[in-house]
Write a protein that holds these residues in place. Structure first.
Motif, PDB file in Angstrom:
ATOM      1  N   ALA A 143      19.926   0.024  97.917  1.00 29.21           N
ATOM      2  CA  ALA A 143      18.539  -0.235  97.516  1.00 29.21           C
ATOM      3  C   ALA A 143      18.056   0.918  96.663  1.00 29.21           C
ATOM      4  N   VAL A 144      17.024   0.632  95.858  1.00 33.70           N
ATOM      5  CA  VAL A 144      16.372   1.685  95.088  1.00 33.70           C
ATOM      6  C   VAL A 144      14.917   1.734  95.538  1.00 33.70           C
ATOM      7  N   VAL A 145      14.425   2.930  95.833  1.00 36.35           N
ATOM      8  CA  VAL A 145      13.010   3.081  96.190  1.00 36.35           C
ATOM      9  C   VAL A 145      12.305   3.885  95.112  1.00 36.35           C
ATOM     10  N   TYR A 146      11.031   3.559  94.904  1.00 37.74           N
ATOM     11  CA  TYR A 146      10.226   4.207  93.871  1.00 37.74           C
ATOM     12  C   TYR A 146       8.995   4.836  94.520  1.00 37.74           C
ATOM     13  N   PRO A 147       9.129   6.015  95.117  1.00 39.54           N
ATOM     14  CA  PRO A 147       7.968   6.611  95.777  1.00 39.54           C
ATOM     15  C   PRO A 147       6.905   7.004  94.752  1.00 39.54           C
ATOM     16  N   THR A 148       5.651   7.054  95.228  1.00 38.58           N
ATOM     17  CA  THR A 148       4.539   7.424  94.353  1.00 38.58           C
ATOM     18  C   THR A 148       3.843   8.694  94.815  1.00 38.58           C
ATOM     19  N   SER A 149       4.260   9.252  95.939  1.00 35.24           N
ATOM     20  CA  SER A 149       3.616  10.474  96.434  1.00 35.24           C
ATOM     21  C   SER A 149       4.575  11.243  97.328  1.00 35.24           C
ATOM     22  N   THR A 150       4.257  12.510  97.527  1.00 33.69           N
ATOM     23  CA  THR A 150       5.052  13.349  98.421  1.00 33.69           C
ATOM     24  C   THR A 150       5.063  12.774  99.831  1.00 33.69           C
ATOM     25  N   THR A 151       3.907  12.304 100.268  1.00 34.79           N
ATOM     26  CA  THR A 151       3.824  11.716 101.604  1.00 34.79           C
ATOM     27  C   THR A 151       4.798  10.559 101.726  1.00 34.79           C
ATOM     28  N   GLN A 152       4.857   9.736 100.676  1.00 34.98           N
ATOM     29  CA  GLN A 152       5.769   8.598 100.721  1.00 34.98           C
ATOM     30  C   GLN A 152       7.239   9.054 100.722  1.00 34.98           C
ATOM     31  N   VAL A 153       7.539  10.086  99.955  1.00 38.56           N
ATOM     32  CA  VAL A 153       8.907  10.619  99.978  1.00 38.56           C
ATOM     33  C   VAL A 153       9.259  11.043 101.399  1.00 38.56           C
ATOM     34  N   SER A 154       8.326  11.729 102.040  1.00 40.50           N
ATOM     35  CA  SER A 154       8.559  12.190 103.411  1.00 40.50           C
ATOM     36  C   SER A 154       8.767  11.012 104.361  1.00 40.50           C
ATOM     37  N   GLU A 155       7.936   9.980 104.203  1.00 40.19           N
ATOM     38  CA  GLU A 155       8.075   8.802 105.077  1.00 40.19           C
ATOM     39  C   GLU A 155       9.427   8.120 104.868  1.00 40.19           C
ATOM     40  N   ILE A 156       9.833   8.014 103.612  1.00 39.35           N
ATOM     41  CA  ILE A 156      11.124   7.372 103.307  1.00 39.35           C
ATOM     42  C   ILE A 156      12.267   8.160 103.937  1.00 39.35           C
ATOM     43  N   VAL A 157      12.212   9.486 103.786  1.00 40.27           N
ATOM     44  CA  VAL A 157      13.292  10.311 104.344  1.00 40.27           C
ATOM     45  C   VAL A 157      13.302  10.208 105.872  1.00 40.27           C
ATOM     46  N   GLN A 158      12.118  10.123 106.469  1.00 35.42           N
ATOM     47  CA  GLN A 158      12.074   9.984 107.936  1.00 35.42           C
ATOM     48  C   GLN A 158      12.732   8.673 108.388  1.00 35.42           C
TER      49      GLN A 158
END
Lengths: 457, 457
Positions: free
Chosen positions: A42-57
């Motif tokens: 899959a490819v994810v397109y985060p829009t914020s640091t918070t979202q990057v953190s959530e994705i990594v979690q």
């Protein structure tokens, strides 16, 4: 705990910000270089640091690999999804956040490209100097410790990234470095992350050092009878402290390609191309000193230009050299090698590599950033010809071995990815165990770009 | 497994190369700064990398702390033996191993001092530019990521150490970096070790970047009505790309001390002192441009000098400033603070600090490396006056807090040691956990300079 579980949970979290379309997966699994396409799940397109953190979690929870992705211009297979998982494309985090003219710094998001940044800076009197050729993302350039034609004057990404915001392997957000020009407060985490190819943390913000746009720019091109004369000119130029902004070499094979491609008639011998940045008087004086040094070293011809138009004509040969070389064998695929040696061994390394390439029967013009000791051979191959591919890979392998034998490094600026993994132990010895210990300490689950740079088992 | 067991075994190994004499222990437990003497249990004097490795193996076997030691000029208690153990004094590993003029590099042992190195280089046309003031050892300078007056032009130790030979906590010997000018091969272990204050590994050899001795050197001193005018001059000078080799500020209190000490009569206002390195024409042009910029910013007077004798007179004020300041309060002890901020906040940081010091009633002239945003206040104290010590420590603490509030760092160049440990979390947040994870990974027994820089429990 599986990759599909991670994707299911991420899909709920991100909605349209996640894609599993075949074209998207292929684009993100493709390489600019000779590697096969190895797509993620899959490819994810985060829009914020918070979202990057959530994705990594989410990925950490499900043991799912996460691979950072900028513009996909890496050359050693850095973004290949060799263990599957999720590619994190930073193209929606591409803002220039804040320019600080007095501090000559800028904060950017990782997806911002080099050209977009410099367009943004145009009216500020400042510019970001690192120029690897491709219009790469700043995050990608930092991840591979990129450099290019201007590193001889302004340094590589290592010198030009001052501070980072990072998401670590457990989703934790940290900041490294400060906006002060220097610090001796603790381990240099910024420097550790720059060049780590997304294996230790994901950059979500970068503070970069900028330079003042020079009052005057001047360029010159000079032909030499052989590499040794060209290199002696470079050494002497650097030793007397001339602040060269760029100093590039093209070997005679490259010059022949350039002549054919651009309808030029440069003599088919090694050339140096230089650029000086400074005051009007300063660059005039520098060009004159460089002309004298090259003349003392049997320079065959010398052309210089201070007007933008003439300069562009002179640099056209260098900028188009890659395309000119690829065009010299229609339908071919290029393997771009990247050895880097002490300048004192540069001529010898080029000449030995030349003989090795010639003996192989493969076409492989050479050029590079001579002020940094960085040599690229562009090996032109028919990728359907297994024999040629085998010979080319053997050539590339001998180049890595040669770089080490001459006291240098297996990669000056392209990084490790998959392509240079086999040579890491030869360069670093037990240093690879230290790197693996750091990787294990910061990413114990091995979810950040697994299989790249270090082997942890 | 005790420290005495380690010392007994080391004594057999080293013979005369180990000392437990009280004077030796005290010398190695003493600090240049305000810390009490905290001596080790023994001092060892290794003569080779192999011996360093053997010593560390013995210490690891017995869980005995090992503290690297150069010349003892650190300012934050970096070499205090807070957990006892063995201090490793590198004074018998002080050789210049190899100068490579073409590569403009040198390999040295860690005990080699800065001045000895430059004396050795004198006839080569090259010099090593980092100048922290004290005649520190190169190993110590690298360990604290030292900088000083020339960092604005040539960078800190971070930029000038290219490669290392290291002994790790288990006695393993590794090499980091190569002799090539750049590399993107793996984690930047060289950069991680530089500034790690002996907590991750012990340097046994360093490869340094050298500079060509400039054809011409020119210096100037200029008085300003206030800090803001001086700082604006600095910002504009850097923005137009003038390659200043040094740019120092002294506040009016420092100037008064200098006047009294050296019988000079500089106006009691903030001053800038600058030095330019380059060609004859280049430095003339640079000084002229700097004169114009300072004049546009209400510079009050301007003196410049290209002859060595005149230059030395001008720089005397700066070089002797520390002694002049200490002499202004006979019998006093100095606490030298070290905040570093973005240049845009420099004037404000100096002015706020000035008001804070004045309100405390303590004498504290200020000076620093304005091109790097680095401010030192020299707090003059009667160390037997507990009340003054308390106020001075509170002032130093507020300076660290101020540096962070202004986007800067708690230390520009003196490092962490013991003195700055209390502020690490304030600067790095969860970054200290990342540092601790690295420390644990590379030194799981916590024997390398324990208790410094990071807390691992």
């Amino acid at each position: 705990m599986t990759i599909p579980d991670a994707i299911a949970e991420l899909s709920l979290l991100l909605g349209q910000g996640l894609s599993c379309s075949k074209s998207d997966l292929d684009i993100h699994g493709r390489s600019e270089s000779y590697f096969d396409t190895i797509p993620p799940d899959a490819v994810v397109y985060p829009t914020s640091t918070t979202q990057v953190s959530e994705i990594v979690q989410v990925c950490a929870k499900h043991n799912c690999p996460v691979i950072g992705f900028g513009t996909g211009t890496s050359l050693e297979g850095q973004t290949a999804a060799t263990s599957g998982g999720v590619t994190m494309d930073f193209s929606k985090m591409a803002a220039v956040l804040e320019v600080s003219p007095e501090d000559m710094t800028v904060r950017v998001q990782p997806g911002c490209t080099r050209e977009d940044l410099n367009t943004h800076l145009r009216d500020t009197g400042l510019f970001f100097p690192v120029d690897p050729g491709a219009n790469a993302s700043i995050g990608g350039m930092a991840a591979t410790r990129a450099s290019g034609t201007t590193a001889v004057r302004y340094g590589t990404m290592r010198a030009n990234v001052m501070a980072l915001e990072l998401v670590m392997a457990d989703g934790r957000i940290i900041r490294t470095g400060t906006a002060a020009p220097k610090s001796s407060a603790g381990y240099d985490l910024t420097g550790l992350i720059v060049g780590s190819e997304g294996t230790l943390g994901l950059m979500t913000e970068l503070t970069l050092r900028l330079q003042g746009q020079p009052e005057a720019v001047s360029a010159a091109v000079c032909a030499f009878p052989d590499m040794a004369a060209a290199v002696k000119t470079v050494t002497e130029t650097i030793q007397i402290g001339l602040p060269i902004a760029r100093i590039e070499f093209l070997d005679s094979a490259s010059i022949e390609c350039v002549n054919a491609y651009a309808g030029m008639d440069l003599p088919a011998t090694p050339h140096l191309m230089v650029e000086f940045h400074g005051s009007e008087n300063g660059v005039s004086e520098q060009i004159e000193m460089f002309r004298e040094i090259s003349s003392d070293n049997n320079g065959l011809g010398f052309e210089w230009a201070t007007e933008a138009e003439d300069r562009n004509r002179l640099w056209k040969a260098r900028h188009n050299a890659y395309f000119a070389i690829v065009a010299s064998r229609p339908g071919s695929r290029a393997i771009v090698t990247d050895l880097c040696v002490p300048i004192s061994r540069f001529a010898e390394a080029v000449e030995e590599t030349r003989r090795d390439i010639d003996a192989s029967g493969i076409s492989g013009p050479m050029l590079g950033h001579v002020g940094d000791g960085n040599i690229h051979a562009i090996l032109l191959l028919d990728e359907n010809n297994a024999d040629e591919m085998k010979h080319a890979k053997a050539l590339a392998s001998r180049m890595a071995e040669r770089a080490l034998r001459f006291g240098g490094t297996i990669t000056g600026e392209h990084g490790i990815g998959l392509g240079k993994m086999p040579y890491m132990s030869a360069e670093h010895g037990d240093g690879v165990l230290v790197m693996a210990a750091i990787k294990k300490a910061l990413d114990p689950q091995n979810i950040l770009n697994p299989g790249k740079m270090v082997t942890t088992n």
